[in-house]
Design an enzyme around this catalytic site. Sequence first.
Site, PDB file in Angstrom:
ATOM      1  CE  LYS A 172      32.611   1.079 -24.545  1.00  0.00           C
ATOM      2  NZ  LYS A 172      33.373   1.851 -23.227  1.00  0.00           N
ATOM      3  CB  VAL A 217      44.386   2.430 -20.192  1.00  0.00           C
ATOM      4  CG1 VAL A 217      44.521   2.617 -18.410  1.00  0.00           C
ATOM      5  CG2 VAL A 217      43.831   3.461 -20.658  1.00  0.00           C
ATOM      6  N   GLY A 218      47.233   0.364 -19.923  1.00  0.00           N
ATOM      7  CA  GLY A 218      47.954  -0.328 -19.486  1.00  0.00           C
ATOM      8  C   GLY A 218      49.383  -0.106 -19.258  1.00  0.00           C
TER       9      GLY A 218
END
Length: 339
Positions: free
Chosen positions: A78, A178-179
């Site tokens: 990450k 995405v939501g």
Amino acid sequence: MFALMQSTRTQSLHLCIDPPTGLKAVVAIHSEHLGPAMGGCRYLAYPDDDSAMIDAIRLAQGMSYKAALAGLPLGGGKAVIIRNPHVENRAALFEAFGRFVETLQGRFITAVDSGTSTLDMDCIAQTTQHVTSTTAAGDPSPHAAMGVFAGIRATSMARLGSDNLEGLRIAVQGLGNVGYALAEQLHAAGAELLVSDHDPGRVQLAIEQFNARPVANEMLISTPCDIFAPCGVGPVLNGQSVMQLRCAAVAGAANNQLTTLQVADQLESRGILYAPDYVINAGGLIYVALRHRGEDLGTITAHLARIPSRLTEVFAHAQAEKRSPARVAQMLAERLIYS
């Protein structure tokens, strides 16, 4: 920080500053056992530098688990770029970050994440080839949402006895890329949506397009619903918030939803089924990984279709062993990574 790295079995932590552009970046590589580490690049403000490093380490661990359980030949990593409110040249900053990624010599491949865009990835691609989700590769968000939607259906089947979402009340916390795409799919399936987001414009769009009911951010978690779908940034489930939940299941797109594994045990004791985040939200990683490898959309869609069966497998193990699905998922992932 070394103690956290040891407890999470994180392999390495890399820091970079570039004063001309204002770049302050962290790359955590959790594991390269199954392949090069892949993970998104976050561009967010943090209260302090340690918070950014902790976020990178914990997210990298989740990426390792996600890749392993998705059957991808990748490790987990990450990147976090600490956002400065006064950046003169965003493109130059991301090009500088690309040079940093290049110094890792292919050990880490980055992608779009919270606070970044495909255009930012295009800038990174000017200085390294170890990047995906560029404009040419495409935005992974719709595919991430597709996987979460399929996972919610699997969760509904496991907890409620049917994968038909029509009439179910689903609380979507966070209407980012995405939501929002997930809310669109849930609406098309006939679900009743409760939504919250820090951006009132996104909430208004959901009201207009999906007939969603708006709920204040701080109230959504305690609002009665069938499924609570966290899709924002950061851990939202802790010892206190879990006691406020009034739902049958938690299944959403956010990474690192749990502050600790003990929180998963609390969910289990309350009879709330938890869909482990790195299982249900693997669609974005699947898309960027396979696109980076040159696979076509048919192959990617077929791989995405495995998410519900993997979730169902985790739920079955959890029920048989009377353990939290989060603990089962971690066991299965670590068996693949460290065997």
